[in-house]
Design an enzyme around this catalytic site. Structure first.
Site, mmCIF file in Angstrom:
data_model
loop_
_atom_site.group_PDB
_atom_site.id
_atom_site.type_symbol
_atom_site.label_atom_id
_atom_site.label_comp_id
_atom_site.label_asym_id
_atom_site.label_seq_id
_atom_site.Cartn_x
_atom_site.Cartn_y
_atom_site.Cartn_z
ATOM 1 N N HIS A 74 13.394 -83.620 -19.608
ATOM 2 C CA HIS A 74 14.814 -82.408 -18.636
ATOM 3 C C HIS A 74 15.484 -81.541 -19.822
ATOM 4 C CE1 HIS A 74 18.618 -82.196 -17.263
ATOM 5 N NE2 HIS A 74 18.200 -82.750 -16.782
ATOM 6 N N THR A 148 6.976 -31.424 5.465
ATOM 7 C CA THR A 148 6.859 -31.953 6.204
ATOM 8 C C THR A 148 5.524 -33.012 6.623
ATOM 9 O OG1 THR A 148 7.744 -30.874 7.745
ATOM 10 C CG2 THR A 148 9.302 -31.424 7.167
ATOM 11 N N HIS A 149 5.587 -33.987 6.435
ATOM 12 C CA HIS A 149 4.243 -34.692 6.881
ATOM 13 C C HIS A 149 3.193 -34.073 6.420
ATOM 14 C CE1 HIS A 149 5.573 -35.434 11.041
ATOM 15 N NE2 HIS A 149 6.516 -34.925 10.625
ATOM 16 N N SER A 271 -12.367 -35.130 -22.326
ATOM 17 C CA SER A 271 -12.321 -34.848 -23.135
ATOM 18 C C SER A 271 -13.173 -33.325 -23.384
ATOM 19 C CB SER A 271 -13.864 -35.069 -24.057
ATOM 20 O OG SER A 271 -14.462 -35.312 -22.688
ATOM 21 N N LYS A 276 -7.081 -31.907 -16.587
ATOM 22 C CA LYS A 276 -7.154 -32.917 -16.606
ATOM 23 C C LYS A 276 -5.595 -33.788 -16.376
ATOM 24 C CE LYS A 276 -9.642 -36.421 -13.139
ATOM 25 N NZ LYS A 276 -8.568 -36.662 -13.231
ATOM 26 N N GLU A 283 2.302 -43.407 -11.576
ATOM 27 C CA GLU A 283 1.794 -43.897 -11.108
ATOM 28 C C GLU A 283 2.029 -45.573 -11.352
ATOM 29 O OE1 GLU A 283 -2.664 -41.766 -9.567
ATOM 30 O OE2 GLU A 283 -2.328 -42.628 -12.280
#
Lengths: 436, 436, 436, 436
Positions: A74, A148-149, A271, A276, A283
């Site tokens: 407890h 849009t879309h 590299s 990149k 994310e």
């Protein structure tokens, strides 16, 4: 929460030592109240509080609680015994926890910690809002294509999206403030919530000391819809974090490249391929938003406890409350950093705006033709014919219209229609609603 | 929502005809605004509104929309064409939907419907609150055993649980009112939210006509954290519905039988076992609460739309918004009926209070012994010894104490401690916090 | 489920009439078993089955059940009474439902319907798989840029993504088949699952007639982890549907435009902008995936019923089982149509592959330089210097390399490295794993 | 997961050191494969593996990774650099990670860890199954009241519930084994899944060394429906854990008290009320089940990554995968302890069986009367009349029937009907289905 997603403030707030400190404070404030009621010798609470300040509860104390809990099974009983030992004050041992039940301490302390956690989150949210405000203002009059879309629609202000995010976070702030108020209650109502062994005055005093309100009616515990409101505010905040993250991730696509999250010196992309630079922070926030939604589900299930309480909520809360508040704090701080260092590529904004070679102005041309007196049907046919050819043959819509013999609009009058400015004419009015 | 769980009011509110009516109203109010701006001939909107009143949009109209949608694959385009045909008014055909985009109509109308749905829910919640108030007052001074972990704890007021439920629903009311305010916005800002083809005045006028506030900044759509707040308020409401349902289901257990949901004339329990009255309505509410939690999850995911909008939220909302509001309304109405007809078996309350043969008063005895001057350890040993024997041998705790030669408390002084009254001494104070 | 998202097959399967038909079949098959045991007069079941074939239970029958349920408040009791009336056969009235409890009928029939629903889904999944197979094969050797984090990475086969989707759906098929087996049980074990009033032979016979297996141990109900497995298979299927939808929505972005969902004759995009073809069907599927996740949550909560059963699962299942299976069927059919009509713009595949002006081949150049004998560091520096310049100045990477005096690789030897073919060299091997 | 809910095995499995060890193994096995392909000098992998065995990666190594990650902001790049330093072997530095991308290591290693985590869970599940088997057998022929809707229904075997739980966990075992197979894949397919820089042979070799299967088609990552299947199996397992916990919590209610979770020496219930033994462990498991459901939600959302991958799944998995597997392991172990020490109070089973004073046998009486030749209606009226009186007046049903002059069944013939044995007659047959 794993160390990777902890902020120093939240790590400190939810540390075992700090929880024990908060438990001890609740016990001490309760003793103050009992003193005022004449049930406990004067000065006892002050002695305990002084000791807590001089000699903070540390890892060794936590270790002692763990030892005692291994026997008692407890946590609160183990804590009070450990605290009594630690205080080395016979009267503390005698009066500590007088008239109280474990939940009086645990729930009140947890609420006090949640209030502080929400304060940290609100503070970080303020920083995000400031960064959004700056972006909204900087790009207020910068034309960009609206989509849009995922498909090009019409020109708009690039800054407007940041204003829209700002408004969303202002609603989050409002929800978090209400949730802070909802969770900001202290409860010291005894075993089954009827104050049988502790008068309401004790609760009122402790609440005041902690900056909380007394819980107006409890069972053995504070009702759990309060906690659900906090987690639901955090889950919705997560949704808005995700909304910003998804927008910026889209803008960082190679084909779009209108913006880019900051890329630190020494950071490894590829590299050999210098383009990149991946939106890994954004994310990450997207994933955090999923986790925040996930923590809401079990907390919603905690509301329906059995009778005056069962303890099924406890395992959920030990995990979900620190984890969700910590993740929210971490995510806001990370987003703030992203926004403060956001790179915007204005040349790409311009390039993308023209990607459909003027087609985004077709509605302007149509309206001008009608104002010039062409019947709607005829104007429409003229616009659509040239728009279709522009799209299919990859030619300039403006040049095709110039060459169309049936088109009465030529030269400057025509060229003037290929202008994003009219699409931004109400932007000031929108900003003004936010005092910007 | 399936017919079984529809209420007539919600069925009407979310009917296709009523949605089209709301779309038509938004279009008509926009025409009013354009008239005021001098862009549309005076009287047009009034003619349309009159027609809508005289000849409500019906199933035949809905059928016509469906036919047109089969071709256009766009519900709003189909609707405006159908409405133009239906109006048989050339000017309506010419000016209808001027400067607007589909979402201006669909989102504004949906928000207006959600506000009305929340009003229905709030009204039903009022009825539940009234019923709880009556139960709380009726059993305010009725002693009953309180249970923690499903195990008998101490006496309390039977009515107090209803007061606790009332307080929970009052918080729900507050959350629902805020959610109603959050969702109560009208948006008519054109294709990408920048009012390029429709000035903010139109939005302001339509908002006023519908009792809504203008959306301060939109994309092509109203931001979806607003909808998430509504569903989150409903999911928490569901948690509180479940809390009441679980409590009453426990009370209806054969071994407990302190209360029972109303059992209607002619209702079939068991053919031969008259005690087989099952809390099926309460169990139904438990399931409904699960569904309400379930609908929140996809609505939270709707927040992060792409850029100025994608339409992924639409399928979710077509299902989740009517279903969740309808279920909440249905559940509240059903709970209200249960509470209004709730049977309480006071003899069982008394019987259960004494089920442990007086052990629930052991703390009273302990305190009295200490006040009588016994050292705490000695008093404790005395109480525990007799309590243990009472529990294990099934004997009266009071009688064992009477027989214990070491016990200084006997006769009336002892018997007086076996009294639930002291546990109810602060109940009036708790009720007073609610003006009861 | 709302009509918009129903398929004709699922609408028929879950119709009230078809549910009653299935209930009646379970009752009739149970009578067959009782006949074999000599407890019911021979020929009774055959008479009932013949009648059900000649005169299907219709809306009038459903109406009669509703009337009776309004009194009994018990759907199955109302049904058996209505069926006895409808049969106009005194012996049916006498023996119908012999030894059974409501759940025996309801759970067994529901499982039989779920098995059929999963069959429909599996059939539609087959169509999707076929369409994916065709796309995978058609674009097996078509080079395209692969993207990680939304940023261009390296060339790959455009078809490979469809193969990857196919593999995902094959796993879904496997999960659905197992779920079909898990849910494919019949239970006729009486009031509390101990066959007290009906011997296991009846269950075995009914199971055989329905193509199900007997439930090896039940309470009053079939255990609900079986249903959770079905919904979990559907939620994961939803995730894969969303994965395909999100991929194709990305490919349809104006800036990318590598593929486009079919746009029907007469469909309304924008009146004047011909590129405004929106991936509305794919967005719809994204929303459906959210709903499928949402239905799993309450069904998972249904597992822990009280004792031998409580009926809290019922409201959840009345909504979630038809809705989730219907949505899955609808979404697969819609996806199949999209895939069958998918437009792929090969010129844009090529254009995007070259969007970074050859940078995607930098690793090829690096490797060739090392093979040519340059130390790794030197080769790396050479590549990166030119890559960076290409990116920043928007010049051709190949041309820059040609001009770099330190680069030993020139002419054809260099040009040959700017070729996607090596990136596709193992594609045949991957396909071969799928027999393609 | 917080320390409180960790098991030593899971803590070790998911420790940072063990993750790095697994990453290093994947790298080393890949080197082995390259050696066989003649691309890497012979003996290199063996040297690395030997070092890893002699000098396990420790906290200092993890610290070094953290330092490097602070610069690179990429965990795997930091790891390979740290490993190269640590190996102090020039060739390791040169060839380590040849042709691979980060996900090849991270995903393969994570899957290998998940397989081991599932093995731990399956082992613990075995212990739970054994304990359930023992309880099922011990109480196979012990009559007890079965309850539907929480209301007494009919007698049954007390052991049957444990058999039912056993069957549920056997289905969990099956689901977990399939999930183990589903997640048991290795992937080394390079940057975008096409083996451009690493031939499939490397993957095949590494898979074999780890006891995994090669992933047949990947993007940059292993498809995430595999992980969702694992979490969904754990969430359903959680549902079954909760089902057992809820049943036993009900049985431990003061009014029911048919069973009790073990209460350890020294454990603190109430200081004075000896019956206050609370099912805190079972309540804890109920909460854990909620958490397990909660972790499924974000993992389901991880399936739809962008293109060849985005990294939004990563934050979710860093938290949810260790947490969910750890909680499942912890909960099973705790349940096993509860079941092994479960106290069953047979006298209370008997007492509760008779709580309704024989009413649970009313159906037996009814059937006997009909067999004795009474028309059904008459028999029914007789039974119901006495049952109602028994219920309302609290009298023995048997005695009332004895006294009823219209009742032809008296004495031994009547008394014999008040027997639970007939309700247990098929129990052996049910057990036989499980070989018990």
């Amino acid at each position: 929460m794993i160390a990777r997603y902890q902020t120093p403030e939240m790590a400190a707030l939810w540390s075992e030592e700090n929880r024990y400190r908060m438990w001890a404070l609740v016990e001490a404030y309760a003793l103050e109240a009992w003193e005022a009621l004449g049930q406990v010798p004067k000065g006892l609470a002050a002695r305990l509080l002084k000791k807590l300040e001089e000699r903070p509860l540390d890892a060794a104390f936590a270790q002692r609680v763990a030892e005692l809990e291994a026997v008692t099974r407890h946590d609160l009983v183990a804590f009070t015994r450990a605290l009594a030992e630690w205080a080395e004050d016979e009267e503390v041992g005698r009066y500590l926890h007088l008239g109280l039940t474990s939940s009086d301490i645990v729930d009140t302390a947890q609420n006090a910690l949640l209030v502080r956690a929400l304060d940290l989150i609100l503070e970080e949210l303020q920083g995000v809002a400031e960064a959004l405000k700056r972006l909204a203002l900087r790009y207020k009059h910068t034309p960009a294509i609206a989509r849009t879309h995922g498909v090009h629609a019409e020109p708009t202000s690039f800054g407007l999206r940041f204003l829209s995010f700002l408004a969303a976070f202002q609603r989050d702030e409002e929800r978090l403030r209400r949730a802070r108020e909802t969770i900001g209650v202290a409860m010291l109502s005894g075993s089954v919530g009827n104050y049988a062994h502790v008068p309401p005055e004790v609760e009122a005093h402790v609440a005041g000391r902690l900056g909380l309100e007394p819980e107006p009616v409890s069972t053995q515990v504070v009702p759990r819809d309060r906690h659900a409101e906090v987690l639901s505010a955090l889950a919705i905040l997560g949704g808005n974090l995700e909304r910003v993250a998804v927008e910026l991730r889209h803008l960082q696509r190679t084909e779009v490249l209108e913006a880019q999250e900051p890329f630190r010196e020494g950071q490894t992309g590829s590299s050999s391929m210098p383009h990149k630079k991946n939106p890994v922070s954004l994310e990450n926030l997207t994933g955090v938003a999923r986790l925040l939604r996930g923590y809401l589900v079990p907390v919603l299930e905690n509301i329906a406890l059995w009778h005056e309480r069962d303890i099924s909520h406890s395992s959920v809360e030990r995990v979900a409350l620190p984890d969700a508040t910590t993740l929210a704090h971490y995510a806001l701080r990370r987003l703030r950093g992203i926004l403060e260092g956001l790179e915007v590529f204005e040349e790409n904004l311009a390039k993308n705006l023209d990607l459909t070679r003027g087609l985004v102005y077709s509605q302007q041309v149509l309206n001008a033709l009608i104002q010039r007196g062409l019947p709607r049907d005829q104007a429409y046919a003229l616009v659509q014919r040239n728009a279709l050819r522009s799209w299919e043959e990859g030619k300039s819509f403006l040049e095709l219209l110039e060459q169309d013999p049936e088109n009465p609009l030529k030269g400057e009058a025509l060229r003037a229609l290929f202008d994003p400015a009219p699409f931004l004419k109400h932007v000031d009015a929108i900003y003004a609603r936010f005092g910007l």
